[in-house]
Structures are given as C-alpha cells and as structure tokens.
Write a protein that holds these residues in place. Sequence first.
Motif, PDB file in Angstrom:
ATOM      1  N   UNK A 162       0.801  -1.227   0.000  1.00  0.00           N
ATOM      2  CA  UNK A 162       0.000   0.000   0.000  1.00  0.00           C
ATOM      3  C   UNK A 162       0.833   1.277   0.000  1.00  0.00           C
ATOM      4  N   UNK A 163       0.368   2.227  -0.793  1.00  0.00           N
ATOM      5  CA  UNK A 163       0.879   3.581  -0.725  1.00  0.00           C
ATOM      6  C   UNK A 163      -0.257   4.439  -0.192  1.00  0.00           C
ATOM      7  N   UNK A 164      -0.783   5.307  -1.044  1.00  0.00           N
ATOM      8  CA  UNK A 164      -1.930   6.109  -0.632  1.00  0.00           C
ATOM      9  C   UNK A 164      -3.202   5.255  -0.624  1.00  0.00           C
ATOM     10  N   UNK A 165      -3.240   4.203  -1.437  1.00  0.00           N
ATOM     11  CA  UNK A 165      -4.415   3.330  -1.476  1.00  0.00           C
ATOM     12  C   UNK A 165      -4.344   2.293  -0.364  1.00  0.00           C
ATOM     13  N   UNK A 166      -5.452   2.127   0.344  1.00  0.00           N
ATOM     14  CA  UNK A 166      -5.543   1.093   1.382  1.00  0.00           C
ATOM     15  C   UNK A 166      -6.165  -0.190   0.855  1.00  0.00           C
ATOM     16  N   UNK A 167      -7.080  -0.061  -0.081  1.00  0.00           N
ATOM     17  CA  UNK A 167      -7.722  -1.236  -0.665  1.00  0.00           C
ATOM     18  C   UNK A 167      -8.237  -0.870  -2.051  1.00  0.00           C
ATOM     19  N   UNK A 168      -8.594  -1.885  -2.822  1.00  0.00           N
ATOM     20  CA  UNK A 168      -9.156  -1.611  -4.141  1.00  0.00           C
ATOM     21  C   UNK A 168     -10.115  -2.721  -4.531  1.00  0.00           C
ATOM     22  N   UNK A 169     -10.965  -2.426  -5.486  1.00  0.00           N
ATOM     23  CA  UNK A 169     -11.924  -3.375  -6.037  1.00  0.00           C
ATOM     24  C   UNK A 169     -11.704  -3.469  -7.539  1.00  0.00           C
TER      25      UNK A 169
END
Length: 534
Positions: A78-85
């Motif tokens: 992870x960078x700025x994103x914590x999770x994704x779909x």
Amino acid sequence: MTRLFLTTALVMGLAVPAFAAKPAEGEKLADKQEMNYWILDALKSLDPHKNTDREGSDALRQLFEGLMNEDINGAMVPGVAESYEVSDDKLVYTFHLRDAKWSNGDPVTAGDFVYGWRRIADPATASEYAWFMELMNVENAPAVVKGEKKPEELGIKAIDDKTLEVRLTAPTPYLLKTLAHPSTFPAPQKVIEAEGDNWTEAGKLVGNGAYKLDQHDLGVQAVLSKNDNYWDAANTILTTVRFVTVNDQNIGLTRLLAGELDWMDRTPAGQFPRLQQEYPDQAVSVPDACSYAYLFNLSDKGPEALKDLRVRQALSYAVDRDIIVDKVLQGGQKPAYWWTHWATEGFQAPDIEMSKWTQAERVEKAKALLAEAGYGPDKPLKLSIQYNTSDDHKKLAVAVQQFWKQIGVQVELANYEWKVHTDRLQNQDFEVARYAWCADYNEPSTFVDYFRTDGYNNGKFSNADYDKLLNDAKTAADPAPIYKAAEELLIKEMALVPVYHYAKPMMVKADLRGWPKANVMNDWYAKDMYRVAE
C-alpha cells in the motif's frame, strides 16, 4: 466487484507489506539518522510528470507517493491506497484512499490523482512519459495524448475525496506494478497553478512523500528532510537524505571511502573485485533491471548507412560482450544478446542465433556483411558514437571503437553532459548513441514497449509486425511467448546493439539497513531505512 484489502496481503501474491523501517531484534539505532546517496548526474527534474531519468525517480519516490509502493523484495504494497476493487471484466479498478496529507498539511484526495494523470497525458504538459498512460491501457489515453480528446475524457475520476475510479480498455495484469512509478503520482494543483514551472524549487515544492525538499543546488546536491505530515511519519527513522552529484565515479568512490558518502550504487568499472576483497562488509552486487545498448538513429536525420540491415548486424556482431563484462566492468553484469533484462519477472529468453556463435565467428560474419553492403578499405564506414560524461561510458565507447576498428569501421567519439546527451537523443541529433533502459515496473512489456513505433524510442525504429505483437500482448491470457517473439523480431531487424544486462556492484556502509537487496527493480524508499549504532 472483487474487493481486495492491501493491508491483508492478498491471495494474488502480494507479500505482507512492510510499511516503514523496522529495526531487527537486538539492533540499536545510531544517534545520527542521515544518509548521503551518490548520483552521477544532476537531477534534471523533480516534477513527477516531467522526469525521465533513474536518479530523478529515486528522488521522487521520497518526495511523493503513489497508490502503491514496493517493499524491500519488490512486492507491491500500500501507498496512498488502502484497498481496491476490480470489476468482473477486469476493466474498472476502484481505489480507496487512506487519510494522507501533502507536506503543507492539505489532505491528499482522489482529485489530486485525477489532476496528476490528466496532466501527464495532456499534450500541453509536453511530458516525455505521456505514453505511460497508454501502456497502462487507461481509457482514452491514446486520443488524449495525441490531442484528439480532452484530458477530462481520460479514464480516471474521483467518485469522492477518498474514492478513485480507473477505467481500462483491456485487462492489464501488470497494472498494480505501474502504480509505484512517478508518472502515476498525484500532483498539488493549487501549488502548480500558483508557481508555474518554479513549483519544484526548494521551499515551493509540496509533496505527499515521507520527505520534503529543503535545498537543491543543481549538479551539487539535493537535501531532503523528514516530512512530519506524512501519514506514517511516526515510523520513519532517517531524518535527512542527501542526493550528492559526483560526475566522476572514481572521485565518488574516494569520497565514500573518506566517509562523505554512504551509498554508491555503481562502483567504477573493473574495481569491484578489489573492493569485495578489501571491504567485504560493504561491497555487494545484485541484479538490476536495466539493459545497456547502443542505439542506431534510424530516423530521417540518421546516416544512410544505418538504414542497411547488414550494416547494423555487422556492428552488433563485432561487439565482444564477454570482454566488456569480464574485463572492463567486472561487477556481476551479464552479456546481452537481447533487450529485456534476464531477471525480469515472467521473461522467457528468446532464441537469438548470434548468442550461440564464438566471437571469432561473429567478427568473420561482420566483415562479410560490411563487404556485401559495399564498405571496405577504399570506402570505409565512418560513424560517431555519442555518450554522456562518465568514465565507465567512455571506457565502453573506447572498447566498441576498437571492436569496430577490427572490421574496418572508423569511429569518432562524442562526449556530452547528461542533459545535452538526452536532448540530442530526443531530437535524433546523433548517429550511434550509448543508452540504457531501466524497467518502470517488473514485467517484460516495460522493455519491449520502448521500441514501439510511437513509444519512447529515440532511434525511431518502426516495424508494423513488432507493433502488432505488442498490441496482441495487451489482451493475451499469457503474453510471455509474445514478448519473446517481439524480442526475436527486434534482434532480427537489429534495432540496437544490446551490450549487457545490469548488475549493481555497490558500496553500502555496513550500518545502513533496509535497502532493497532482493528487489530487481532496485527501487528504494528512505522511509524503510535506518542506521544502527556501530
């Protein structure tokens, strides 16, 4: 939609993330947490959407942060994103952002990524990396880059401040790997609009990385200090990072041994065996996803002789790669008979006939090809080799000059400072030029895409069959065989003279920990490093 939490490592093969520096049990931190890092050339740009070189990328990873980072082994974390779909058709990615701030205290929003991606694709920015959006298969990227559609039509939008949607034109298995590249970093719109081209100056630059820019004396040093507004500042240990420019590698080594530098990631050619013996706790060589080559200028501005395939083949055959890696460099590098670095994930080595010949056979064939092309004692082929200022580049150019002399080619050497060298490359103001390509992400397409007709491609090689292979690879369930075929075509047409695949023979102070020994990309983050008490 399949939701994937980056913080739980994923069944997709992402390693458990290491968010920041973490001393091992029993290690005691040094009182002074600073690092001086050697770079060969001045930092040409600290704008993430205008930078084109490796040193600039190293600095930008400290000053900015994208949706993803790489850990010490090269796995995406992870960078700025914590999770994704990801949508079922793999064409829509929805990223959920953590609470993060810019160095001036403003929140980092999805809109900052939208602005950054539109900015790099916008022809008005004149970014040399605009094509990266196309490589990522972002919706409408080709049309936006060509000015046929507005930047607002690029396939990225902010659902809200913490939710970012990216739309693709084809499933792109390597997409996550591209998201740690500076081209995909967010940009502070109000700062750029207020400061214009001066926004990257010390005191004006606003980033969202673990460090901020305190000082930048072009060609001397850039000084970065810990950014207290970074979301994980509490776990960032190094307080100061200096990028110190030393154009002469021998002087750089002298300064490192004198204690003025802490990390030199390319020791002078031929010196690594000695350094290993004398400094076994500091000298180390690791694979590095870069390939060194000589480019032919195949544009209308290039010499007519290089339009002849037989000439290009002769020049490539004549280069003794074993002498270069075993006698000149001596740092763990490997001879190159193709373009993509051998350690790249998913790479299948192509079948290159000349790699199976002895050097004597190559030289014999090279002489015959030149004669067949009409060159000989009464009509010698004359060429210039351009390279940028470096003792190592000079040694290699002199070696190639001698290799080509053996087959009757007269070579003039032309040395330029880095900025002039790259400007001349981009304007096709050269005949043959030293070049190297370092992977933007760990997948073969980052190499083969360079020679796409409308790719970065400074030599302007163009082949419709090659372009078709690359387009086919974008939607293939298994692109590896297609990349292999592209490599074979590239060498069949001899678009370049591949010379060697990089290793990094380095000198790293023994008390510096957390640098990426096992990441073939050799991308590093000072936030993951620390110094131990001796």
